[in-house]
Design an enzyme around this catalytic site. Sequence first.
Site, PDB file in Angstrom:
ATOM      1  N   SER A 254      38.195  61.674  37.437  1.00  0.00           N
ATOM      2  CA  SER A 254      37.907  62.169  38.770  1.00  0.00           C
ATOM      3  C   SER A 254      37.822  60.977  39.718  1.00  0.00           C
ATOM      4  O   SER A 254      37.830  59.830  39.284  1.00  0.00           O
ATOM      5  CB  SER A 254      36.574  62.896  38.754  1.00  0.00           C
ATOM      6  OG  SER A 254      35.559  61.952  38.427  1.00  0.00           O
ATOM      7  N   LYS A 255      37.721  61.296  41.005  1.00  0.00           N
ATOM      8  CA  LYS A 255      37.591  60.227  42.012  1.00  0.00           C
ATOM      9  C   LYS A 255      36.351  59.392  41.728  1.00  0.00           C
ATOM     10  O   LYS A 255      36.370  58.182  41.789  1.00  0.00           O
ATOM     11  CB  LYS A 255      37.460  60.856  43.402  1.00  0.00           C
ATOM     12  CG  LYS A 255      38.794  61.276  43.964  1.00  0.00           C
ATOM     13  CD  LYS A 255      38.821  61.038  45.478  1.00  0.00           C
ATOM     14  CE  LYS A 255      40.181  61.383  46.028  1.00  0.00           C
ATOM     15  NZ  LYS A 255      40.202  62.613  46.803  1.00  0.00           N
ATOM     16  N   ARG A 256      35.259  60.090  41.419  1.00  0.00           N
ATOM     17  CA  ARG A 256      33.983  59.424  41.113  1.00  0.00           C
ATOM     18  C   ARG A 256      34.151  58.392  40.001  1.00  0.00           C
ATOM     19  O   ARG A 256      33.731  57.248  40.105  1.00  0.00           O
ATOM     20  CB  ARG A 256      32.980  60.471  40.605  1.00  0.00           C
ATOM     21  CG  ARG A 256      31.842  60.769  41.477  1.00  0.00           C
ATOM     22  CD  ARG A 256      30.492  60.683  40.820  1.00  0.00           C
ATOM     23  NE  ARG A 256      30.050  59.305  40.643  1.00  0.00           N
ATOM     24  CZ  ARG A 256      29.571  58.544  41.606  1.00  0.00           C
ATOM     25  NH1 ARG A 256      29.452  59.006  42.837  1.00  0.00           N
ATOM     26  NH2 ARG A 256      29.176  57.310  41.360  1.00  0.00           N
ATOM     27  N   ALA A 258      36.803  57.018  39.007  1.00  0.00           N
ATOM     28  CA  ALA A 258      37.662  55.897  39.421  1.00  0.00           C
ATOM     29  C   ALA A 258      36.828  54.839  40.140  1.00  0.00           C
ATOM     30  O   ALA A 258      37.029  53.636  39.943  1.00  0.00           O
ATOM     31  CB  ALA A 258      38.783  56.404  40.321  1.00  0.00           C
TER      32      ALA A 258
END
Length: 491
Positions: A254-256, A258
């Site tokens: 997820s973006k988190r 990353a």
Amino acid sequence: MKPARVRFAPSPTGHMHLGSARTALYDYLLAKQTGGQFILRIEDTDQKRYVKGAEQELIDGMRWLGLEWDEGPDVGGEYGPYRQSERKEIYQKYARQLIENDHAFYCFCTQDRLQKVREEQISNKIQAKYDGTCRNISLDEADKRIKNGESYVIRFKMPKTGTTSVHDHLRGNIVVENNTLDDSIIVKSDGLALYHLAAPVDDHLMKITHVLRGSEWLPTFPLHSLIHRAFGWEEPVWVHLSVFLKPSGKGKMSKREAIDLAKDGKSIFIKDLLELGYLPEAIINWIALMGWSYDDHTEFFLMNDLIEKFNLEKLNPSPAAINFTKFDYFNGLHIRNLSIPELSERIKPFFLEKGIFPSEEKLHMLTPIIQERLQTLDDAPDLAGFLFEEEITVNCDDLIAKNTTQSESLMILKEIYEIISKFPDVKHTTLETPMRELVEKLGYKPGQVFGILRVAVTGRMISPPLFESMEIIGREKVISRITGAIRLLEA
Ligand code: GLU
């Protein structure tokens, strides 16, 4: 296998990451292996999510990885344009054709009404989807309403009863109940087609034989398949690739995640990996094996091996956890596989970036002595940048070898000076024998004698091999540093 025409169809909505690189790689391999074409198509129908610069980043990233395309927005080709925003009229024409064949319809429902329907459906605990109000408006009437200026979207007319069976090359037949399918919007009120229409139309017009993409597209797979069928087109071979999981294996990337990875000096974005000192060859090798295998033991692959050995039948649909330990390992393997001139070229920018400007000659001398020890290219200036420094700081205590006194170490260093200053250069071949003889004569251990010399000329207790390091530092500096160290020990 017949020549494959495959397309990599990214949306320019963010950074290019490992997942898209892997899709592009498999596309590329299939095209090259079969003597077909690899096509780059930019899917920029969603202008709201468009990110400026993303397309350029993609193009740069793919070229850096060695994934050159045969047709695409910048190189052209017979089936262009290759940017969906430049193909609006084409989609309008095909949307109208679907309507005329009763596979799509104009929908005049307002946002307000749709919202109310949705809320009601949710409160009645039934699946929220379009309620079919405009499905049966005749084409004549719809055309009149459009002429009168009414706003509309175009929806695909989904079958209402029975089942639809679609075929994925990795996952086999997937059967869905038609009453769960929604009449999806394929053209928005501003006249722009959505990806759901644009992609099948382009895949057909561009004669795409295989669609490889992430399995996040499985939910809309029936829609895309049905659009092909509604036109009476032959479907491409559909291949939905495995998803990437977080390094822990618990859940999707997820973006988190990353952002957390970045704190550890890791990244899933191609442009970061370049800056972190990873080789494109290592990335290719690593991602090739995230979802594909050749056999149960071969791990080292260069692009040419992959082109030869890649096989759709060996793709694995199960999710794959991103393993950075493996990545570092591959990076090491590929660094050691490079020739000295090649590796010199690759480490050079990492020195320049740190404000160190070694000559070509010195860089070539240095490369073989650090090649074994590099995990990433940016280790190079950390390992050896000090060899190019004008001044070093030497800690007097470090000059005193283990189990010797200050005056013993001083005496040893003076003896070393006598030897080194006698010779015209500081090459390994010149100094090895006289230095060994000195060690013998003095009766100290080689580690003690060479340790003092190492600290005197590099300022460090640990360095790349000593004689090679001295050669890079150069005779003049070596002599003056030894003299300086003698003075320090005398003080
Ligand atoms: N534009 C889509 C994406 O970026 C492509 C999906 C497909 O390959 O059909 O994921």
